[in-house]
Enzyme design. Structure first.
Site, PDB file in Angstrom:
ATOM      1  CE  LYS A   1     -87.391 -37.782  50.716  1.00 17.32           C
ATOM      2  NZ  LYS A   1     -87.809 -37.000  49.780  1.00 17.32           N
TER       3      LYS A   1
ATOM      4  CE1 TYR B   1     -83.847 -40.595  48.494  1.00 15.63           C
ATOM      5  CE2 TYR B   1     -84.428 -38.039  48.241  1.00 15.63           C
ATOM      6  CZ  TYR B   1     -84.792 -39.341  48.150  1.00 15.63           C
ATOM      7  OH  TYR B   1     -86.081 -39.860  47.730  1.00 15.63           O
TER       8      TYR B   1
HETATM    9  P1  NAD Z   1     -97.470 -34.391  45.471  1.00 12.53           P
HETATM   10  O1  NAD Z   1     -97.509 -33.141  45.859  1.00 12.53           O
HETATM   11  O2  NAD Z   1     -97.337 -34.985  44.082  1.00 12.53           O
HETATM   12  O3  NAD Z   1     -98.499 -35.274  46.299  1.00 12.53           O
HETATM   13  C1  NAD Z   1     -98.698 -35.181  47.802  1.00 12.53           C
HETATM   14  C2  NAD Z   1    -100.155 -35.759  47.900  1.00 12.53           C
HETATM   15  O4  NAD Z   1    -100.469 -35.325  48.945  1.00 12.53           O
HETATM   16  C3  NAD Z   1    -101.370 -35.294  46.827  1.00 12.53           C
HETATM   17  O5  NAD Z   1    -102.034 -36.172  46.613  1.00 12.53           O
HETATM   18  C4  NAD Z   1    -102.109 -34.187  47.917  1.00 12.53           C
HETATM   19  O6  NAD Z   1    -103.459 -34.259  47.420  1.00 12.53           O
HETATM   20  C5  NAD Z   1    -101.924 -34.841  48.930  1.00 12.53           C
HETATM   21  N1  NAD Z   1    -102.138 -34.219  50.209  1.00 12.53           N
HETATM   22  C6  NAD Z   1    -103.044 -34.486  51.357  1.00 12.53           C
HETATM   23  N2  NAD Z   1    -103.178 -33.388  52.165  1.00 12.53           N
HETATM   24  C7  NAD Z   1    -102.528 -32.393  51.421  1.00 12.53           C
HETATM   25  C8  NAD Z   1    -102.216 -31.245  52.099  1.00 12.53           C
HETATM   26  N3  NAD Z   1    -102.756 -30.548  53.205  1.00 12.53           N
HETATM   27  N4  NAD Z   1    -101.376 -30.319  51.086  1.00 12.53           N
HETATM   28  C9  NAD Z   1    -101.070 -30.771  50.022  1.00 12.53           C
HETATM   29  N5  NAD Z   1    -101.162 -31.949  49.642  1.00 12.53           N
HETATM   30  C10 NAD Z   1    -101.850 -32.785  50.242  1.00 12.53           C
HETATM   31  O7  NAD Z   1     -95.884 -34.853  46.218  1.00 12.53           O
HETATM   32  P2  NAD Z   1     -95.008 -36.266  46.059  1.00 12.53           P
HETATM   33  O8  NAD Z   1     -93.806 -35.946  45.093  1.00 12.53           O
HETATM   34  O9  NAD Z   1     -96.051 -37.497  45.634  1.00 12.53           O
HETATM   35  O10 NAD Z   1     -94.486 -36.532  47.552  1.00 12.53           O
HETATM   36  C11 NAD Z   1     -95.254 -37.022  48.487  1.00 12.53           C
HETATM   37  C12 NAD Z   1     -94.129 -37.739  49.729  1.00 12.53           C
HETATM   38  O11 NAD Z   1     -93.508 -38.416  48.884  1.00 12.53           O
HETATM   39  C13 NAD Z   1     -93.479 -36.735  50.056  1.00 12.53           C
HETATM   40  O12 NAD Z   1     -93.008 -37.197  51.500  1.00 12.53           O
HETATM   41  C14 NAD Z   1     -92.096 -36.816  49.243  1.00 12.53           C
HETATM   42  O13 NAD Z   1     -90.865 -36.511  49.924  1.00 12.53           O
HETATM   43  C15 NAD Z   1     -92.124 -38.320  48.986  1.00 12.53           C
HETATM   44  N6  NAD Z   1     -91.285 -38.590  47.912  1.00 12.53           N
HETATM   45  C16 NAD Z   1     -90.499 -39.777  47.743  1.00 12.53           C
HETATM   46  C17 NAD Z   1     -89.890 -40.055  47.029  1.00 12.53           C
HETATM   47  C18 NAD Z   1     -88.630 -41.342  46.831  1.00 12.53           C
HETATM   48  O14 NAD Z   1     -87.951 -41.335  45.968  1.00 12.53           O
HETATM   49  N7  NAD Z   1     -88.854 -41.989  47.985  1.00 12.53           N
HETATM   50  C19 NAD Z   1     -89.775 -39.373  45.648  1.00 12.53           C
HETATM   51  C20 NAD Z   1     -90.941 -38.218  45.491  1.00 12.53           C
HETATM   52  C21 NAD Z   1     -91.718 -38.019  46.574  1.00 12.53           C
END
Ligand code: NAD
Length: 372
Positions: free
Chosen positions: A140, A224
């Site tokens: 999401k 949320y």
């Molecule tokens: P993060 O920044 O920690 O990780 C993002 C990942 O995407 C990294 O590994 C990065 O290398 C990769 N990536 C690939 N192409 C990229 C680009 N062009 N620019 C930046 N990063 C790139 O983020 P996260 O917290 O892991 O979030 C990722 C997704 O998960 C989002 O959609 C976020 O909303 C979702 N999320 C959901 C929950 C939940 O409870 N459902 C919790 C946290 C995050």
């Protein structure tokens, strides 16, 4: 005896043998049968994007899942792939980059790809995964525009693969109780809802980059409350919204996206939700009231651990579950049994449609109808 009888008898015998072997796994009968029909083979999941959510939650959850397991990764950083292979004992042939990920089409180890990148990239990766013939879970918010959601839905439909959104709370016992109350109306319909979700965000990162995130706290956290209010309205979407953005206290940081936004959602039965989301204060609460009672999430309403909730009947005390494991297992079950996922692309699209209306209302200062 016909060939049909023989193969049917063998099939049932194998099914029962498999089922007996699985009886000790703690799976319910339906899941045991689904797994037995797949000859006991769990479905392979590849995580695409190995950031915080993958490493902190999804990877560990895949150690607990019973119908699927971590089979591979897709990453832009080869060294991360190596690390994950060592940590999770992955077959090195199942480590892919964004350049060669189309090759998963020929890899029977991988059934599902879970897209865990910044939201603006969800459509592109979902379409590529679908074209490779694999089922998709997208985190999401599903995308940063309704058009992006449409592309994801169309690609999965065309490829005849399933699409789910990472709505883990549908599997949480407190949120299930909220959905049950909404459906059975013990307290009558929930007519008054209030929500507040925020955390203090102090650094430049994709979450405040409009191109990658689609917006600020509304996209990341407000979603949320939008989603929770639709759960409390028994799956019905609001018909109209109002919104306004509060003045920025850190304009240099939030120069592309909102810092705090307040909004209301009006539902077809007259129910109303008042909500706020912010990258400038910490909160995680949600309260819903009907004529005959109420439910309140006092702490960690939408987080994966530590939910404190009560109803007008008294405190709730459900055993915490691993929401991510339950979500991924249910998706695997849907694939194995041919069932529809309860958290499919249309639901993700609905939420983006509501959020789009909220942004329009904040921009114009006028109430905006939510497109059906
Ligand atoms: P993060 O920044 O920690 O990780 C993002 C990942 O995407 C990294 O590994 C990065 O290398 C990769 N990536 C690939 N192409 C990229 C680009 N062009 N620019 C930046 N990063 C790139 O983020 P996260 O917290 O892991 O979030 C990722 C997704 O998960 C989002 O959609 C976020 O909303 C979702 N999320 C959901 C929950 C939940 O409870 N459902 C919790 C946290 C995050």
């Amino acid at each position: 005896m016909t060939i049909f009888d023989t193969s049917r008898r063998d099939f049932l015998r194998n099914l029962l043998l498999g089922t007996a072997a699985l009886a000790t796994t703690g799976l319910d009968l339906r899941a045991q049968e689904a797994l037995a029909q797949n000859k006991g083979r769990k479905l392979g999941v590849a995580l695409l994007g190995l950031g915080k959510y993958s490493s902190g939650q999804l990877g560990p959850a895949l150690r607990e899942t019973k119908l699927c397991y971590l089979a591979g990764v897709i990453t832009g950083h080869p060294e991360k792939g190596e690390q994950w292979a060592a940590t999770y004992n992955l077959n090195k042939k199942n480590i892919y980059s964004y350049d060669n990920m189309e090759q998963i089409a020929h890899n029977p180890d991988i059934d599902i790809v879970y897209v865990v990148t910044p939201p603006a990239l969800h459509p592109e990766y979902t379409v590529r995964v679908a074209k490779a013939g694999k089922h998709v879970i997208s985190e999401k918010p599903m995308a940063t525009s309704v058009e992006g959601c449409d592309r994801m839905i169309a690609a999965c439909k065309k490829a005849k693969v399933k699409l789910a959104v990472g709505y883990r709370l549908h599997y949480d016992l407190y949120h299930k109780e909220m959905m049950r109350l909404a459906k059975e109306q013990d307290f009558g319909p929930f007519m008054k809802m209030t929500g507040d979700r925020g955390f203090i965000f102090g650094q430049r990162a994709w979450r405040i980059d409009k191109k990658l995130a689609g917006g600020g706290p509304m996209m990341d956290l407000g979603i949320y409350i939008v989603h929770g209010a639709c759960m409390a309205a028994n799956g019905v979407a609001p018909v109209s919204v109002t919104a306004h953005e509060e003045p920025k206290t850190k304009p240099e940081l939030f120069n592309e996206v909102e810092e705090t936004i307040r909004w209301t959602m009006d539902f077809p039965n007259g129910a109303k939700c008042d909500a706020v989301t912010s990258f400038n204060h910490s909160a995680d609460q949600f309260r819903i009231e009907g004529a005959k009672g109420w439910m309140e999430f006092k702490q960690h309403a939408f987080t994966y651990r530590g939910i404190v909730a009560e109803t007008s009947r008294g405190p709730l005390n459900f055993t915490p579950i691993n929401q991510q494991a339950a979500h991924m297992d249910d998706f695997a079950d849907c694939i194995l049994t041919g069932r529809e996922t309860p958290v499919g692309g249309e639901m993700g699209r609905r939420d983006i449609q509501i959020i789009t209306a909220i942004y329009e209302a904040a921009h114009t200062g006028k109430p905006v109808k939510v497109k059906a």
